[in-house]
Motif scaffolding. Sequence first.
Motif, short mmCIF file in Angstrom:
data_model
loop_
_atom_site.label_atom_id
_atom_site.label_comp_id
_atom_site.label_asym_id
_atom_site.label_seq_id
_atom_site.Cartn_x
_atom_site.Cartn_y
_atom_site.Cartn_z
N LEU B 345 0.82 -1.21 0.00
CA LEU B 345 0.00 0.00 0.00
C LEU B 345 0.86 1.27 0.00
O LEU B 345 0.38 2.34 0.36
N THR B 346 2.10 1.14 -0.42
CA THR B 346 2.98 2.29 -0.33
C THR B 346 2.72 3.34 -1.42
O THR B 346 3.07 4.50 -1.26
N GLY B 347 2.08 2.92 -2.52
CA GLY B 347 1.83 3.87 -3.60
C GLY B 347 0.55 4.67 -3.37
O GLY B 347 -0.16 4.46 -2.39
N ARG B 348 0.26 5.60 -4.29
CA ARG B 348 -0.95 6.41 -4.15
C ARG B 348 -2.19 5.65 -4.62
O ARG B 348 -3.29 5.85 -4.10
N ALA B 349 -2.04 4.78 -5.60
CA ALA B 349 -3.20 4.07 -6.16
C ALA B 349 -3.54 2.85 -5.33
O ALA B 349 -2.68 2.02 -5.06
N VAL B 350 -4.81 2.76 -4.95
CA VAL B 350 -5.29 1.58 -4.21
C VAL B 350 -6.52 1.05 -4.93
O VAL B 350 -7.43 1.81 -5.27
N THR B 351 -6.55 -0.28 -5.18
CA THR B 351 -7.75 -0.89 -5.74
C THR B 351 -8.30 -1.89 -4.74
O THR B 351 -7.57 -2.72 -4.20
N ILE B 352 -9.59 -1.74 -4.47
CA ILE B 352 -10.29 -2.69 -3.60
C ILE B 352 -11.37 -3.35 -4.44
O ILE B 352 -12.24 -2.66 -4.97
N ASP B 353 -11.26 -4.68 -4.60
CA ASP B 353 -12.26 -5.43 -5.35
C ASP B 353 -13.08 -6.27 -4.39
O ASP B 353 -12.53 -7.06 -3.63
N VAL B 354 -14.39 -6.05 -4.42
CA VAL B 354 -15.29 -6.82 -3.56
C VAL B 354 -16.13 -7.70 -4.47
O VAL B 354 -16.78 -7.20 -5.40
N ASP B 355 -16.12 -9.00 -4.24
CA ASP B 355 -16.92 -9.95 -5.03
C ASP B 355 -18.09 -10.41 -4.17
O ASP B 355 -17.89 -11.13 -3.18
N LEU B 356 -19.30 -9.96 -4.52
CA LEU B 356 -20.46 -10.29 -3.69
C LEU B 356 -21.03 -11.67 -4.01
O LEU B 356 -21.87 -12.18 -3.25
N ALA B 357 -20.63 -12.26 -5.14
CA ALA B 357 -21.12 -13.59 -5.52
C ALA B 357 -22.64 -13.67 -5.48
O ALA B 357 -23.22 -14.65 -5.02
N ALA B 358 -23.27 -12.60 -5.96
CA ALA B 358 -24.73 -12.55 -5.86
C ALA B 358 -25.38 -12.21 -7.20
O ALA B 358 -26.60 -12.03 -7.27
N GLY B 359 -24.58 -12.11 -8.27
CA GLY B 359 -25.15 -11.76 -9.57
C GLY B 359 -24.05 -11.46 -10.55
O GLY B 359 -22.93 -11.97 -10.41
N SER B 360 -24.34 -10.59 -11.51
CA SER B 360 -23.35 -10.35 -12.56
C SER B 360 -23.14 -8.87 -12.86
O SER B 360 -22.54 -8.52 -13.86
N GLU B 361 -23.64 -7.99 -12.00
CA GLU B 361 -23.48 -6.56 -12.23
C GLU B 361 -22.27 -6.03 -11.46
O GLU B 361 -21.81 -6.65 -10.51
N GLN B 362 -21.76 -4.86 -11.90
CA GLN B 362 -20.65 -4.27 -11.17
C GLN B 362 -20.63 -2.76 -11.33
O GLN B 362 -21.27 -2.20 -12.21
N ALA B 363 -19.91 -2.09 -10.42
CA ALA B 363 -19.73 -0.64 -10.49
C ALA B 363 -18.49 -0.27 -9.69
O ALA B 363 -18.10 -0.99 -8.76
N THR B 364 -17.89 0.86 -10.06
CA THR B 364 -16.71 1.35 -9.37
C THR B 364 -17.01 2.70 -8.74
O THR B 364 -17.58 3.58 -9.38
N ILE B 365 -16.63 2.84 -7.47
CA ILE B 365 -16.70 4.12 -6.77
C ILE B 365 -15.26 4.56 -6.49
O ILE B 365 -14.45 3.74 -6.06
N TRP B 366 -14.98 5.83 -6.72
CA TRP B 366 -13.65 6.36 -6.44
C TRP B 366 -13.67 7.22 -5.18
O TRP B 366 -14.59 8.03 -5.00
N THR B 367 -12.68 7.08 -4.34
CA THR B 367 -12.63 7.90 -3.15
C THR B 367 -11.18 8.13 -2.76
O THR B 367 -10.24 7.76 -3.46
N ASN B 368 -10.98 8.77 -1.61
CA ASN B 368 -9.64 9.04 -1.09
C ASN B 368 -9.56 8.54 0.34
O ASN B 368 -10.55 8.17 0.93
N ASP B 369 -8.36 8.57 0.89
CA ASP B 369 -8.19 8.20 2.29
C ASP B 369 -8.57 9.40 3.19
O ASP B 369 -8.81 10.51 2.71
N LEU B 370 -8.65 9.12 4.47
CA LEU B 370 -8.94 10.17 5.47
C LEU B 370 -7.65 10.43 6.23
O LEU B 370 -7.19 9.60 7.01
N SER B 371 -7.09 11.60 5.98
CA SER B 371 -5.75 11.88 6.47
C SER B 371 -5.76 12.97 7.53
O SER B 371 -6.74 13.69 7.71
N ILE B 372 -4.66 13.07 8.22
CA ILE B 372 -4.49 14.16 9.18
C ILE B 372 -4.60 15.51 8.48
O ILE B 372 -5.22 16.45 8.99
N ALA B 373 -4.07 15.61 7.28
CA ALA B 373 -4.13 16.88 6.55
C ALA B 373 -5.57 17.24 6.19
O ALA B 373 -5.94 18.42 6.17
#
Lengths: 383, 383
Positions: B345-373
Amino acid sequence: MTVTHPAGFRAAGVAAGLKSSGDPDVALVVNDGPHDAAAAVFTTNRFPAAPVLWSRQVLAEGRARAVVLNSGGANACTGPDGFADTHATAEHVAEQLGIGAIDVAVASTGLIGIRLPMDRLTAGVTAAAATLSTEGGADAARAIMTTDSVPKTTVQARDGWSIGGMAKGAGMLAPSLATMLVVLTTDAVVPAELLGPALRTATALSVERVDSDGCLSTNDTVVVLSSGASGVTPTPEEFAEALQAASLDLAMQLLADAEGSTKDIAITVRNAATVADALTAGRACARNNLLKTALFGNDPNWGRVLAAIGTTDAAFEADRVDVTINGVTVCRGGAIGDDRDGVDLTGRAVTIDVDLAAGSEQATIWTNDLSIAYVHENSAYST
Amino acid sequence: MTVTHPAGFRAAGVAAGLKSSGDPDVALVVNDGPHDAAAAVFTTNRFPAAPVLWSRQVLAEGRARAVVLNSGGANACTGPDGFADTHATAEHVAEQLGIGAIDVAVASTGLIGIRLPMDRLTAGVTAAAATLSTEGGADAARAIMTTDSVPKTTVQARDGWSIGGMAKGAGMLAPSLATMLVVLTTDAVVPAELLGPALRTATALSVERVDSDGCLSTNDTVVVLSSGASGVTPTPEEFAEALQAASLDLAMQLLADAEGSTKDIAITVRNAATVADALTAGRACARNNLLKTALFGNDPNWGRVLAAIGTTDAAFEADRVDVTINGVTVCRGGAIGDDRDGVDLTGRAVTIDVDLAAGSEQATIWTNDLSIAYVHENSAYST
């Protein structure tokens, strides 16, 4: 003496080595009767931890003789193996006490997704059982702490009977990390069919209204045990009042010890069409990072209150909403009110009153600010 | 040249003194035609700012000739007086350009709950109108910045026509503070009845999937203007593709410049029963402070992913969900998967893939971390 204040209870707290710090991490609370009525409220998270799955079965019949609790590991998202660990823990407690495993509720708190070191936990249970005492409540309260800075306990003494309680959870600011575990005990004679409804009402008006970011834990558990050892049977109203007082006392202690917080914030939504609307609007504020960072910065940023409420479906007209922060009505009719510079936010206590002008119901949600220390503590927790 | 890349547009950006810094704070974009088709998407917040209320009326007929934008004040929650200020601004632009006020959309960004200094704003509009230029796009993009560290612009050149665009908003991490304002321009010939649906589709798949904490702004505005000056009529599919590319390009620039962020996080929810379920589960992760602080701390805390998804009503079985973080499947079947220590996780790009195993649809949400800054920047904003 917390959970051991009421007659008929023994408790213990020991260090089993689950925590790398060496601090106490296994607690045991035993109901010696004569009654064993019990009730519980659990997390509604759809990934309930193994101890939640187990304890739901234990409490299904409205009875329990003991509660074993551990910090140092949540035993959540650990699959069938984790469930077997919880089952084995209950079996071991039962052996030590000469009761059935189905009489033993289990609660765990700590990091999600790691197995518990069962050899250490089992040895800890043995040690706890050997040190059970009617004076053991304080030790038990200390053994369930995680990021808590102080143990949380309560005693509500009434006429010939009492309620004792202990809680852990460094604020609902981070319930998914600092799971809320609560054990309440009473020596009042209370039938199981009254205990459950009384507990659900008490938690709905106390711990469930301490809210911050909607991060619902996999492990939240509130258990109440009744020994009946006082021989006194309070009226349902008397018992309900005392149980709610105990729950509210513990909830306010959780709030005051929230991770990294600098403010205790009470958000009261008045003149709502329904209590549900008041709760929805209050929770929207409590979960709004921009409002919570503003309050950390002593900034009476009422626009962020409106922006938060504006995302809900609560009944209101935008041009009739008032917002009062620490006594200054900074927003009137959805627009600029009294001078925001008059708001003193230097203290820890903050009250935000929102008047929806849409009815006559109201509710209060308690939360904390979002501080640099919160981010620091929660970013460094498992690493 | 951003919004002035397509033919038929002039723009300007000037410093009117709305910002105490003296930086540019008033932008003007003018469509010189021959066409004036336009469409817009606005915030759904129930406390829409005065410029949103005004611009909804302007765009109701699918036409607009100019957009005036200011930073340094959101003109939100300012009541009838604030609406009069917006109206007066549009009137003044109209006078300068010799058009009607109802042809002028208005957008504002900055602190909620304060009136705009109208004398300065009016003088700024006069100055902007006097400096309008077919080279003015870059100046306009700079004048709408608030906490943005860089201007955000895009050009999508196609065969004989193009789309230009500019955006402000230092990430949807804080849309209520750093309101998202987007202006898109095109010289393609696009009838208004196609423009609206194309814009709604483009935003639904781009800026509306950049999400963080659900802090919905009172001022979010996306406007598209069509001059038709190229004389080229692309197919609806060609235009929709280019408009979506422009929107996505700007959305990714917003994400990369999010306030105080150290990570760009793409959460893809796969094998969902419906796209709505995938979005719900993805948004629950994007709004979970515990997960976002963990990622700030380079901690692949997959338990917090499950705990977040466990609060939703998306269809799934808890023991069938997999979670993969930066290529490592750390959770299988709702329980412990591959070694979390293998996650880099040292780089800026993070991908989180969640497989719900409940169908065949998908979508991507983009966000950022919550930092002290982030906390620092948002706690110190208005004080």
